[in-house]
Design a protein around this motif. Structure first.
Motif, PDB file in Angstrom:
ATOM      1  N   ASN A  24      -6.440  11.580 -39.674  1.00 56.12           N
ATOM      2  CA  ASN A  24      -7.120  12.844 -39.995  1.00 56.12           C
ATOM      3  C   ASN A  24      -8.198  12.921 -38.945  1.00 56.12           C
ATOM      4  OD1 ASN A  24     -10.070  12.006 -41.160  1.00 56.12           O
ATOM      5  ND2 ASN A  24      -8.727  10.359 -41.862  1.00 56.12           N
ATOM      6  N   PHE A  71      -8.810   9.226 -45.636  1.00 54.76           N
ATOM      7  CA  PHE A  71      -9.757  10.371 -46.042  1.00 54.76           C
ATOM      8  C   PHE A  71      -9.543  10.753 -47.318  1.00 54.76           C
ATOM      9  CE2 PHE A  71     -12.338  14.045 -46.098  1.00 54.76           C
ATOM     10  CZ  PHE A  71     -13.160  13.883 -45.392  1.00 54.76           C
ATOM     11  N   GLN A  72      -8.289  10.899 -47.912  1.00 56.18           N
ATOM     12  CA  GLN A  72      -8.357  11.428 -49.279  1.00 56.18           C
ATOM     13  C   GLN A  72      -8.550  10.240 -50.220  1.00 56.18           C
ATOM     14  OE1 GLN A  72      -4.303  12.606 -50.341  1.00 56.18           O
ATOM     15  NE2 GLN A  72      -4.801  13.348 -52.240  1.00 56.18           N
ATOM     16  N   TRP A  86      -1.205  16.150 -51.076  1.00 52.25           N
ATOM     17  CA  TRP A  86      -0.962  15.332 -49.968  1.00 52.25           C
ATOM     18  C   TRP A  86      -0.441  13.959 -50.325  1.00 52.25           C
ATOM     19  CZ3 TRP A  86      -1.206  19.625 -47.924  1.00 52.25           C
ATOM     20  CH2 TRP A  86      -2.149  20.556 -48.110  1.00 52.25           C
ATOM     21  N   ARG A  91     -11.112  19.145 -42.585  1.00 56.58           N
ATOM     22  CA  ARG A  91     -10.493  17.994 -41.862  1.00 56.58           C
ATOM     23  C   ARG A  91      -8.873  18.465 -41.427  1.00 56.58           C
ATOM     24  NH1 ARG A  91     -12.604  12.529 -40.719  1.00 56.58           N
ATOM     25  NH2 ARG A  91     -14.895  13.117 -41.340  1.00 56.58           N
ATOM     26  N   GLU A 105     -13.247  19.431 -46.652  1.00 53.75           N
ATOM     27  CA  GLU A 105     -13.513  17.903 -46.750  1.00 53.75           C
ATOM     28  C   GLU A 105     -14.067  17.549 -48.472  1.00 53.75           C
ATOM     29  OE1 GLU A 105     -16.362  16.696 -44.218  1.00 53.75           O
ATOM     30  OE2 GLU A 105     -15.072  16.498 -42.375  1.00 53.75           O
ATOM     31  N   ILE A 163      -5.658  16.622 -41.753  1.00 53.92           N
ATOM     32  CA  ILE A 163      -5.034  15.513 -42.324  1.00 53.92           C
ATOM     33  C   ILE A 163      -3.496  15.514 -42.014  1.00 53.92           C
ATOM     34  CG2 ILE A 163      -6.508  15.219 -44.101  1.00 53.92           C
ATOM     35  CD1 ILE A 163      -4.918  16.403 -46.053  1.00 53.92           C
TER      36      ILE A 163
END
Length: 282
Positions: free
Chosen positions: A275, A151-152, A116, A260, A246, A262
């Motif tokens: 996300n 989030f990552q 990602w 999630r 997640e 994303i």
């Protein structure tokens, strides 16, 4: 609120903050503060006796051709906002304090960093992991708060803190959004009025995909619909739209557990990420 730049002064100030057994929460930022950052300060006040914020635009997490030089900087306004929000101490280290001559150590988190954003922005998470390690070891907070919008990044920092026994509880705070649903971001300031109006398609595309997946649609179909919605809205580049676990950030094809959606996409030269949590009934 104390405002410091010197590491030695920070250490002395932290001793005073902890006097009497007070707990300390850390909110790291790169400045250009918005309501999302201030929500982190509020959450930190709920969880600890004293709140430390940092402002440092970290050059290690910007790649070649990215927006390091034009990243918005507004230190005086940020300091006022933090003081009004009840922050106890603001640390604004200089680049030469964080990375003095001869600095040669970086931190890398394998696995979670590779997909990602790790693919789209090579080296980005090494820069994030390195600066967060330095901030956590300098402040030694009981708790550190980060927004779920990245989030990552949150997953990488949780892994980092656990693997290196840094001692801080890492807490993710919910994404703060404008009234139309667009996630707040310092980079939203780059958007023209037209691009800002179209950018709301990003959270809406994720919401629609989450609904489709919850209703039993095949994951790849829901993701394709989201990608097409973004390109139709005028996003020039869609780096990824994915459903991931997640905990591991690995792609999910058969929905189950905590997941999630994303996404990262560019509109009008501004790259946005977002996300959304996805839950399905078993």
């Amino acid at each position: 609120m104390q405002t410091l730049r010197d590491l030695g002064q920070l250490r002395s100030a932290l001793v005073a903050l902890r006097a009497g057994g007070h707990t300390v929460a850390l909110v790291p930022t790169m400045g250009a503060l918005h309501a999302g950052h201030l929500a982190l300060i509020e959450a930190a006040k709920d969880r600890a006796d004293r709140v430390v914020a940092t402002i440092f635009v970290n050059p290690l997490q910007f790649g070649a051709g990215e927006d390091l030089d034009r990243y918005p900087r507004q230190e005086k306004a940020d300091a006022r906002a933090l003081e009004q929000a009840g922050c106890d101490l603001l640390w604004m280290p200089t680049a030469d304090q964080m990375y003095p001559d001869g600095f040669a150590t970086t931190v890398s988190v394998d696995g979670l960093s590779k997909r990602w954003e790790g693919t789209a922005r090579p080296g980005h998470f090494d820069g994030v992991a390195t600066v967060v390690t330095k901030l956590l070891t300098a402040v030694r907070p009981d708790i550190a708060l980060f927004g779920e919008k990245d989030f990552q990044q949150l997953a990488v920092i949780r892994r980092l803190a656990a693997d290196l026994n840094l001692g801080a509880e890492i807490v993710g705070a919910p994404t703060v959004r404008d009234a139309d649903g667009l996630a707040l971001s310092s980079r939203n300031a780059y958007l023209s009025d037209d691009d800002r109006a179209r950018a709301v398609c990003l959270p809406r595309a994720l919401e629609r995909a989450a609904e489709e997946i919850a209703d039993g649609a095949p994951v790849d179909h829901a993701l394709d619909h989201a990608r097409h919605a973004l390109t139709d809205a005028g996003f020039s580049v869609v780096d990824y739209v994915a459903l991931v676990d997640e905990a591991t950030l690995e792609p999910v094809t058969e929905p189950a557990g905590q997941m999630r959606l994303i996404a990262a996409a560019t509109i009008g030269g501004t790259r946005l990420i977002d996300n959304l949590a996805v839950r399905v009934s078993n």
